[in-house]
Design a protein around this motif. Structure first.
Motif, PDB file in Angstrom:
ATOM      1  N   GLY A  31       0.814  -1.199   0.000  1.00  0.00           N
ATOM      2  CA  GLY A  31       0.000   0.000   0.000  1.00  0.00           C
ATOM      3  C   GLY A  31       0.850   1.252   0.000  1.00  0.00           C
ATOM      4  O   GLY A  31       2.024   1.220   0.367  1.00  0.00           O
ATOM      5  N   ILE A  32       0.235   2.351  -0.428  1.00  0.00           N
ATOM      6  CA  ILE A  32       0.942   3.640  -0.445  1.00  0.00           C
ATOM      7  C   ILE A  32       0.038   4.732   0.129  1.00  0.00           C
ATOM      8  O   ILE A  32      -1.184   4.609   0.139  1.00  0.00           O
ATOM      9  CB  ILE A  32       1.393   4.039  -1.870  1.00  0.00           C
ATOM     10  N   ALA A  33       0.679   5.763   0.611  1.00  0.00           N
ATOM     11  CA  ALA A  33       0.011   7.020   0.947  1.00  0.00           C
ATOM     12  C   ALA A  33       0.780   8.095   0.183  1.00  0.00           C
ATOM     13  O   ALA A  33       2.004   8.207   0.328  1.00  0.00           O
ATOM     14  CB  ALA A  33       0.033   7.289   2.439  1.00  0.00           C
ATOM     15  N   LEU A  34       0.087   8.832  -0.652  1.00  0.00           N
ATOM     16  CA  LEU A  34       0.723   9.838  -1.501  1.00  0.00           C
ATOM     17  C   LEU A  34       0.135  11.204  -1.221  1.00  0.00           C
ATOM     18  O   LEU A  34      -1.084  11.389  -1.276  1.00  0.00           O
ATOM     19  CB  LEU A  34       0.501   9.481  -2.979  1.00  0.00           C
ATOM     20  N   HIS A  35       1.017  12.148  -0.924  1.00  0.00           N
ATOM     21  CA  HIS A  35       0.600  13.540  -0.789  1.00  0.00           C
ATOM     22  C   HIS A  35       1.256  14.327  -1.912  1.00  0.00           C
ATOM     23  O   HIS A  35       2.477  14.465  -1.950  1.00  0.00           O
ATOM     24  CB  HIS A  35       1.001  14.128   0.563  1.00  0.00           C
ATOM     25  N   LEU A  43      -3.774  10.517  -0.842  1.00  0.00           N
ATOM     26  CA  LEU A  43      -4.282   9.335  -1.518  1.00  0.00           C
ATOM     27  C   LEU A  43      -3.752   8.093  -0.814  1.00  0.00           C
ATOM     28  O   LEU A  43      -2.547   7.930  -0.664  1.00  0.00           O
ATOM     29  CB  LEU A  43      -3.847   9.310  -2.990  1.00  0.00           C
ATOM     30  N   ILE A  44      -4.672   7.240  -0.363  1.00  0.00           N
ATOM     31  CA  ILE A  44      -4.323   5.934   0.182  1.00  0.00           C
ATOM     32  C   ILE A  44      -4.732   4.912  -0.870  1.00  0.00           C
ATOM     33  O   ILE A  44      -5.885   4.883  -1.293  1.00  0.00           O
ATOM     34  CB  ILE A  44      -5.057   5.673   1.516  1.00  0.00           C
ATOM     35  N   LYS A  45      -3.782   4.100  -1.299  1.00  0.00           N
ATOM     36  CA  LYS A  45      -4.041   3.101  -2.334  1.00  0.00           C
ATOM     37  C   LYS A  45      -3.326   1.820  -1.927  1.00  0.00           C
ATOM     38  O   LYS A  45      -2.135   1.834  -1.662  1.00  0.00           O
ATOM     39  CB  LYS A  45      -3.528   3.599  -3.681  1.00  0.00           C
ATOM     40  N   LYS A  46      -4.088   0.732  -1.867  1.00  0.00           N
ATOM     41  CA  LYS A  46      -3.489  -0.512  -1.378  1.00  0.00           C
ATOM     42  C   LYS A  46      -4.029  -1.735  -2.115  1.00  0.00           C
ATOM     43  O   LYS A  46      -4.287  -2.760  -1.516  1.00  0.00           O
ATOM     44  CB  LYS A  46      -3.681  -0.637   0.126  1.00  0.00           C
ATOM     45  N   ASP A  47      -4.140  -1.593  -3.427  1.00  0.00           N
ATOM     46  CA  ASP A  47      -4.627  -2.707  -4.232  1.00  0.00           C
ATOM     47  C   ASP A  47      -3.592  -3.167  -5.257  1.00  0.00           C
ATOM     48  O   ASP A  47      -3.936  -3.710  -6.299  1.00  0.00           O
ATOM     49  CB  ASP A  47      -5.945  -2.344  -4.915  1.00  0.00           C
ATOM     50  N   HIS A  86      -1.645  -1.799   4.685  1.00  0.00           N
ATOM     51  CA  HIS A  86      -1.464  -0.440   5.187  1.00  0.00           C
ATOM     52  C   HIS A  86      -1.210   0.451   3.978  1.00  0.00           C
ATOM     53  O   HIS A  86      -0.774  -0.044   2.945  1.00  0.00           O
ATOM     54  CB  HIS A  86      -0.251  -0.368   6.100  1.00  0.00           C
ATOM     55  N   PRO A  87      -1.334   1.742   4.107  1.00  0.00           N
ATOM     56  CA  PRO A  87      -1.746   2.590   5.217  1.00  0.00           C
ATOM     57  C   PRO A  87      -3.269   2.645   5.366  1.00  0.00           C
ATOM     58  O   PRO A  87      -4.004   2.140   4.525  1.00  0.00           O
ATOM     59  CB  PRO A  87      -1.200   3.965   4.863  1.00  0.00           C
ATOM     60  N   LEU A  96     -14.082   2.088   5.978  1.00  0.00           N
ATOM     61  CA  LEU A  96     -13.038   3.025   5.557  1.00  0.00           C
ATOM     62  C   LEU A  96     -11.642   2.443   5.782  1.00  0.00           C
ATOM     63  O   LEU A  96     -10.757   2.602   4.941  1.00  0.00           O
ATOM     64  CB  LEU A  96     -13.172   4.358   6.286  1.00  0.00           C
ATOM     65  N   LEU A  97     -11.456   1.766   6.911  1.00  0.00           N
ATOM     66  CA  LEU A  97     -10.150   1.171   7.195  1.00  0.00           C
ATOM     67  C   LEU A  97      -9.777   0.096   6.181  1.00  0.00           C
ATOM     68  O   LEU A  97      -8.609  -0.166   5.950  1.00  0.00           O
ATOM     69  CB  LEU A  97     -10.128   0.581   8.610  1.00  0.00           C
ATOM     70  N   ARG A  98     -10.792  -0.537   5.575  1.00  0.00           N
ATOM     71  CA  ARG A  98     -10.550  -1.613   4.612  1.00  0.00           C
ATOM     72  C   ARG A  98     -10.696  -1.170   3.152  1.00  0.00           C
ATOM     73  O   ARG A  98     -10.483  -1.954   2.239  1.00  0.00           O
ATOM     74  CB  ARG A  98     -11.486  -2.788   4.899  1.00  0.00           C
ATOM     75  N   THR A  99     -11.025   0.103   2.931  1.00  0.00           N
ATOM     76  CA  THR A  99     -11.161   0.606   1.570  1.00  0.00           C
ATOM     77  C   THR A  99      -9.795   0.602   0.888  1.00  0.00           C
ATOM     78  O   THR A  99      -8.809   1.040   1.473  1.00  0.00           O
ATOM     79  CB  THR A  99     -11.753   2.028   1.575  1.00  0.00           C
ATOM     80  N   THR A 100      -9.753   0.107  -0.348  1.00  0.00           N
ATOM     81  CA  THR A 100      -8.459  -0.050  -1.025  1.00  0.00           C
ATOM     82  C   THR A 100      -7.982   1.200  -1.751  1.00  0.00           C
ATOM     83  O   THR A 100      -6.814   1.275  -2.129  1.00  0.00           O
ATOM     84  CB  THR A 100      -8.490  -1.235  -2.017  1.00  0.00           C
ATOM     85  N   GLU A 101      -8.862   2.181  -1.945  1.00  0.00           N
ATOM     86  CA  GLU A 101      -8.414   3.446  -2.515  1.00  0.00           C
ATOM     87  C   GLU A 101      -9.345   4.562  -2.080  1.00  0.00           C
ATOM     88  O   GLU A 101     -10.552   4.507  -2.309  1.00  0.00           O
ATOM     89  CB  GLU A 101      -8.364   3.376  -4.045  1.00  0.00           C
ATOM     90  N   LEU A 102      -8.767   5.562  -1.433  1.00  0.00           N
ATOM     91  CA  LEU A 102      -9.530   6.726  -1.006  1.00  0.00           C
ATOM     92  C   LEU A 102      -8.594   7.892  -0.768  1.00  0.00           C
ATOM     93  O   LEU A 102      -7.389   7.703  -0.603  1.00  0.00           O
ATOM     94  CB  LEU A 102     -10.339   6.435   0.264  1.00  0.00           C
TER      95      LEU A 102
END
Length: 136
Positions: A31-35, A43-47, A86-87, A96-102
């Motif tokens: 997963g990544i968190a991108l600002h 952006l949280i993306k973990k797929d 994660h993240p 929301l904790l399990r959403t793969t992109e938000l």
């Protein structure tokens, strides 16, 4: 144990071989968190199915001025799926904790085990810890 790689704004992108090594040692989720510079949200993306798709995505979407967190998971509790990579956003909401992109106002990744958490069959110890302690 999981691996977290952080790229601050102004720092070059992580080397492909470093990401590949991290993935081969921690194979239960990426997963990544991108600002993006000047953006309000993260952006949280973990797929990501594999590290090669991650590398391609980073090349196409991340600039040197952006900040990036990459997390390679070694599962200790909960499901071994993209929803538990994660993240995570700071939230009490299971969905929301399990959403793969938000896109969210913040993101959390953890490296280690919260020994008093991880009893849930779906959520992992970090998600439970976020719900109970950090989201406050």
């Amino acid at each position: 144990m999981c691996l977290i790689i952080v790229k601050e704004s102004g720092i070059k992108l992580p080397k492909k071989e470093h990401l590949e090594n991290g993935s081969f040692s921690n194979q239960d989720g990426i997963g990544i968190a991108l600002h993006k510079k000047n953006d309000r949200g993260i952006l949280i993306k973990k797929d990501f199915v594999n590290v090669f798709l991650l590398n391609k995505w980073i090349e196409e979407n991340v600039k040197e001025e952006d900040s990036l967190i990459v997390h390679f998971r070694t599962a200790t509790s909960g499901l071994k799926d993209a929803g538990n990579a994660h993240p995570y956003p700071l939230s009490k909401d299971d969905k929301l904790l399990r959403t793969t992109e938000l896109t969210w106002e913040n993101a959390v990744a953890h490296n280690g085990i919260f020994k008093d958490y991880g009893k849930d069959k779906i959520l992992n110890d970090t998600q439970e810890f976020i719900q109970e302690i950090v989201s406050e």
